[in-house]
Design a protein around this motif. Sequence first.
Motif, PDB file in Angstrom:
ATOM      1  N   GLU A   4       7.172  14.572  -7.816  1.00 34.67           N
ATOM      2  CA  GLU A   4       7.628  15.681  -6.982  1.00 34.67           C
ATOM      3  C   GLU A   4       8.448  15.112  -5.822  1.00 34.67           C
ATOM      4  OE1 GLU A   4       5.325  19.526  -6.005  1.00 34.67           O
ATOM      5  OE2 GLU A   4       4.911  18.158  -4.334  1.00 34.67           O
ATOM      6  N   PRO A   5       9.696  15.505  -5.696  1.00 31.10           N
ATOM      7  CA  PRO A   5      10.516  14.969  -4.601  1.00 31.10           C
ATOM      8  C   PRO A   5       9.922  15.299  -3.242  1.00 31.10           C
ATOM      9  CG  PRO A   5      11.873  16.150  -6.204  1.00 31.10           C
ATOM     10  CD  PRO A   5      10.455  16.446  -6.550  1.00 31.10           C
ATOM     11  N   ALA A  33       0.858  -1.190   0.000  1.00 28.88           N
ATOM     12  CA  ALA A  33       0.000   0.000   0.000  1.00 28.88           C
ATOM     13  C   ALA A  33       0.890   1.234   0.000  1.00 28.88           C
ATOM     14  CB  ALA A  33      -0.920   0.000   1.220  1.00 28.88           C
ATOM     15  N   ALA A  34       0.683   2.119  -0.953  1.00 25.54           N
ATOM     16  CA  ALA A  34       1.474   3.346  -1.055  1.00 25.54           C
ATOM     17  C   ALA A  34       0.556   4.550  -0.984  1.00 25.54           C
ATOM     18  CB  ALA A  34       2.274   3.373  -2.354  1.00 25.54           C
ATOM     19  N   LEU A  35       1.015   5.582  -0.306  1.00 21.82           N
ATOM     20  CA  LEU A  35       0.281   6.845  -0.245  1.00 21.82           C
ATOM     21  C   LEU A  35       0.842   7.788  -1.296  1.00 21.82           C
ATOM     22  CD1 LEU A  35      -1.719   8.812   1.146  1.00 21.82           C
ATOM     23  CD2 LEU A  35       0.208   9.536   2.582  1.00 21.82           C
ATOM     24  N   ALA A  36      -0.047   8.327  -2.129  1.00 25.62           N
ATOM     25  CA  ALA A  36       0.339   9.300  -3.149  1.00 25.62           C
ATOM     26  C   ALA A  36      -0.471  10.570  -2.963  1.00 25.62           C
ATOM     27  CB  ALA A  36       0.107   8.738  -4.540  1.00 25.62           C
ATOM     28  N   GLU A  37       0.196  11.705  -2.971  1.00 25.99           N
ATOM     29  CA  GLU A  37      -0.485  12.994  -3.042  1.00 25.99           C
ATOM     30  C   GLU A  37      -0.484  13.400  -4.510  1.00 25.99           C
ATOM     31  OE1 GLU A  37       0.940  15.936  -0.333  1.00 25.99           O
ATOM     32  OE2 GLU A  37       1.280  14.465   1.271  1.00 25.99           O
ATOM     33  N   PRO A  41       5.277  11.099  -3.692  1.00 24.40           N
ATOM     34  CA  PRO A  41       5.236   9.840  -2.945  1.00 24.40           C
ATOM     35  C   PRO A  41       5.154  10.083  -1.441  1.00 24.40           C
ATOM     36  CG  PRO A  41       7.003   9.832  -4.584  1.00 24.40           C
ATOM     37  CD  PRO A  41       6.519  11.248  -4.467  1.00 24.40           C
ATOM     38  N   GLY A  42       4.296   9.306  -0.789  1.00 22.55           N
ATOM     39  CA  GLY A  42       4.103   9.452   0.649  1.00 22.55           C
ATOM     40  C   GLY A  42       4.511   8.239   1.456  1.00 22.55           C
ATOM     41  N   GLY A  43       5.188   7.284   0.807  1.00 18.92           N
ATOM     42  CA  GLY A  43       5.687   6.128   1.539  1.00 18.92           C
ATOM     43  C   GLY A  43       4.958   4.848   1.186  1.00 18.92           C
ATOM     44  N   LEU A  44       5.567   3.730   1.548  1.00 21.09           N
ATOM     45  CA  LEU A  44       5.061   2.396   1.232  1.00 21.09           C
ATOM     46  C   LEU A  44       4.930   1.582   2.505  1.00 21.09           C
ATOM     47  CD1 LEU A  44       4.429   0.120  -0.915  1.00 21.09           C
ATOM     48  CD2 LEU A  44       6.862  -0.477  -0.731  1.00 21.09           C
ATOM     49  N   LEU A  45       3.821   0.859   2.605  1.00 17.53           N
ATOM     50  CA  LEU A  45       3.609  -0.129   3.666  1.00 17.53           C
ATOM     51  C   LEU A  45       3.430  -1.478   2.988  1.00 17.53           C
ATOM     52  CD1 LEU A  45       2.971  -0.816   6.693  1.00 17.53           C
ATOM     53  CD2 LEU A  45       0.557  -0.436   6.100  1.00 17.53           C
ATOM     54  N   SER A  46       4.269  -2.455   3.335  1.00 19.59           N
ATOM     55  CA  SER A  46       4.186  -3.793   2.765  1.00 19.59           C
ATOM     56  C   SER A  46       3.930  -4.782   3.892  1.00 19.59           C
ATOM     57  CB  SER A  46       5.486  -4.138   2.029  1.00 19.59           C
ATOM     58  OG  SER A  46       5.366  -5.365   1.344  1.00 19.59           O
ATOM     59  N   VAL A  47       2.810  -5.497   3.807  1.00 16.78           N
ATOM     60  CA  VAL A  47       2.394  -6.396   4.881  1.00 16.78           C
ATOM     61  C   VAL A  47       2.347  -7.827   4.348  1.00 16.78           C
ATOM     62  CG1 VAL A  47       0.629  -6.912   6.603  1.00 16.78           C
ATOM     63  CG2 VAL A  47       1.033  -4.532   5.906  1.00 16.78           C
ATOM     64  N   THR A  87      14.825   2.684  -8.516  1.00 21.56           N
ATOM     65  CA  THR A  87      15.146   3.358  -7.259  1.00 21.56           C
ATOM     66  C   THR A  87      15.996   4.603  -7.508  1.00 21.56           C
ATOM     67  OG1 THR A  87      15.076   1.255  -6.094  1.00 21.56           O
ATOM     68  CG2 THR A  87      16.200   3.061  -4.992  1.00 21.56           C
ATOM     69  N   GLY A  88      16.993   4.488  -8.384  1.00 21.18           N
ATOM     70  CA  GLY A  88      17.875   5.622  -8.604  1.00 21.18           C
ATOM     71  C   GLY A  88      17.768   6.205  -9.992  1.00 21.18           C
ATOM     72  N   SER A  89      16.706   5.892 -10.697  1.00 18.65           N
ATOM     73  CA  SER A  89      16.606   6.288 -12.091  1.00 18.65           C
ATOM     74  C   SER A  89      15.961   7.657 -12.254  1.00 18.65           C
ATOM     75  CB  SER A  89      15.780   5.255 -12.855  1.00 18.65           C
ATOM     76  OG  SER A  89      15.481   5.729 -14.138  1.00 18.65           O
ATOM     77  N   THR A  90      16.515   8.443 -13.157  1.00 19.04           N
ATOM     78  CA  THR A  90      15.893   9.720 -13.501  1.00 19.04           C
ATOM     79  C   THR A  90      14.799   9.526 -14.547  1.00 19.04           C
ATOM     80  OG1 THR A  90      17.589  10.103 -15.172  1.00 19.04           O
ATOM     81  CG2 THR A  90      17.985  11.019 -12.998  1.00 19.04           C
ATOM     82  N   VAL A  91      14.719   8.327 -15.148  1.00 20.22           N
ATOM     83  CA  VAL A  91      13.677   8.063 -16.131  1.00 20.22           C
ATOM     84  C   VAL A  91      12.345   7.817 -15.431  1.00 20.22           C
ATOM     85  CG1 VAL A  91      12.914   6.487 -17.954  1.00 20.22           C
ATOM     86  CG2 VAL A  91      15.321   7.147 -17.808  1.00 20.22           C
ATOM     87  N   CYS A  92      12.384   7.040 -14.346  1.00 19.08           N
ATOM     88  CA  CYS A  92      11.131   6.685 -13.680  1.00 19.08           C
ATOM     89  C   CYS A  92      10.908   7.510 -12.425  1.00 19.08           C
ATOM     90  CB  CYS A  92      11.120   5.185 -13.363  1.00 19.08           C
ATOM     91  SG  CYS A  92       9.576   4.600 -12.673  1.00 19.08           S
ATOM     92  N   GLY A  93      11.881   7.512 -11.519  1.00 18.37           N
ATOM     93  CA  GLY A  93      11.776   8.360 -10.346  1.00 18.37           C
ATOM     94  C   GLY A  93      10.934   7.823  -9.218  1.00 18.37           C
ATOM     95  N   LEU A  94      10.466   6.571  -9.312  1.00 19.18           N
ATOM     96  CA  LEU A  94       9.700   5.964  -8.236  1.00 19.18           C
ATOM     97  C   LEU A  94      10.450   4.744  -7.702  1.00 19.18           C
ATOM     98  CD1 LEU A  94       6.081   6.018  -9.713  1.00 19.18           C
ATOM     99  CD2 LEU A  94       6.930   7.388  -7.797  1.00 19.18           C
ATOM    100  N   PRO A  95      10.344   4.457  -6.411  1.00 18.04           N
ATOM    101  CA  PRO A  95      11.010   3.273  -5.859  1.00 18.04           C
ATOM    102  C   PRO A  95      10.522   2.005  -6.552  1.00 18.04           C
ATOM    103  CG  PRO A  95      10.208   4.698  -4.096  1.00 18.04           C
ATOM    104  CD  PRO A  95       9.638   5.226  -5.376  1.00 18.04           C
ATOM    105  N   ALA A  96      11.447   1.096  -6.823  1.00 15.35           N
ATOM    106  CA  ALA A  96      11.117  -0.106  -7.588  1.00 15.35           C
ATOM    107  C   ALA A  96      10.024  -0.921  -6.915  1.00 15.35           C
ATOM    108  CB  ALA A  96      12.375  -0.958  -7.779  1.00 15.35           C
ATOM    109  N   GLN A  97      10.102  -1.078  -5.614  1.00 13.13           N
ATOM    110  CA  GLN A  97       9.148  -1.919  -4.914  1.00 13.13           C
ATOM    111  C   GLN A  97       7.754  -1.295  -4.887  1.00 13.13           C
ATOM    112  OE1 GLN A  97       9.519  -4.969  -3.843  1.00 13.13           O
ATOM    113  NE2 GLN A  97       7.490  -5.144  -2.916  1.00 13.13           N
ATOM    114  N   ALA A  98       7.676   0.029  -4.947  1.00 18.87           N
ATOM    115  CA  ALA A  98       6.397   0.725  -4.756  1.00 18.87           C
ATOM    116  C   ALA A  98       5.730   1.154  -6.059  1.00 18.87           C
ATOM    117  CB  ALA A  98       6.623   1.958  -3.874  1.00 18.87           C
ATOM    118  N   LYS A  99       6.385   0.946  -7.182  1.00 13.95           N
ATOM    119  CA  LYS A  99       5.880   1.526  -8.432  1.00 13.95           C
ATOM    120  C   LYS A  99       4.456   1.077  -8.742  1.00 13.95           C
ATOM    121  CE  LYS A  99       6.636   1.870 -13.396  1.00 13.95           C
ATOM    122  NZ  LYS A  99       7.346   1.321 -14.569  1.00 13.95           N
TER     123      LYS A  99
END
Length: 396
Positions: free
Chosen positions: A389-390, A17-21, A33-39, A319-331
């Motif tokens: 947005e960072p 579950a990821a929070l997005a504004e 991005p507002g963070g990821l919760l993985s359960v 995770t470190g890409s300027t092409v995507c910009g979102l964490p791999a696990q949370a995309k």
Amino acid sequence: MRVIGMLSGTSHDAVDAALAELRCQDGEIVLRPGGLLSVPFPERLRTELADSLPPAATTLKRICRLDTRLGQFFGEVAGRAHAELARGQAELVVSHGQTCYHWVEGARAYGTLQLGGAAWIAEATGLPVVSDLRTRDITRGGQGAPLAATLDALLLPRHGRHGALNLGGIANITARDRQGGITAYDLGPAGALIDVAANWATGGAQRMDTDGLRAARGTVDRALLLRLLDEPYYRLPPPKSTGKELFHAGYLRERLRGSGPDPDDLVATVTELTACLVAAACREHALADVTVSGGGVRNPVLMERIRALSAPTRISDSTGSTVCGLPAQAKEAYLFALLGFLTVHGIPGSVPSATGAHAPALLGSITPGAGPLRLPPPVTEPPLRLRIEPVDRTGG
């Protein structure tokens, strides 16, 4: 809007579950991005789910129970995300649910079934829920997949041959052509067969090849690899989609033709299979660079083989890409937050060139929350791009 995007993938090991504004601004969507919760799945629920998936036989009683129990579990995770990530300020939950069957015959998709009743999520959070995000595209002749193309089409640079790859149970790719168009489709198995082989190698003790250790110890069985690559699905032209309805334990057992290679060699071989499929797609679309997301990025052997076979295409994780910009696990969780945001604003969320539908579709069904359902004003001009947005780490 503060939106919680949720999914459980084809590996069904956890709910993310990821929070997005999200906001619309000057022809683009801005996502913060507002963070990821993985359960992780409760063991009993995961076992019940695994025992009900193809090629296993099942009953309507078991499906009904799974829909309820998955809905309750998704509701629990959504409630935690609402409290822990959104501090009680989320406005919408978007749940992909758990895919239990994707009905495809040849090049045509006829239906799809995601379990995890949205009413349980709405009851647990008090928030409206967007769910059943794939069916509307199928009604318009599409595959209902891969929906990741929606995010990729908005996020990838509009010029140049860029691609985005997701490595879950199934691998899917999005490719940008020279004219700026989008092609996307399921390549074939990633974790689906690697997990089966690792499970066999450990007598059921391991669900996956953690850190690629078994593949690293093994040697690729070239004869078996050629038999695996002879799968008719790979020769179908896109758009196309697949799942564990095809690539399951029974499928792999049939292709072993007897005792098969040593356990670690089998893991190495199915890992090489995924790398071969990715490399073939990179050559087919002449991609300059590919950003990779999903659980497969945590398998260093898989990533190493993809890089080696796909050269000169540049391979990077998101995770470190300027092409995507979102964490791999949370995309993917952010993807579903985006799709729900589009739905409540009246914006079609599918890409016909990716899914094969004859027209874009407004995706999903909406389940009201605790109060009256209030939708935001519709957006009349579809956005052309997505900007990440960072997050301000200084507290501003």
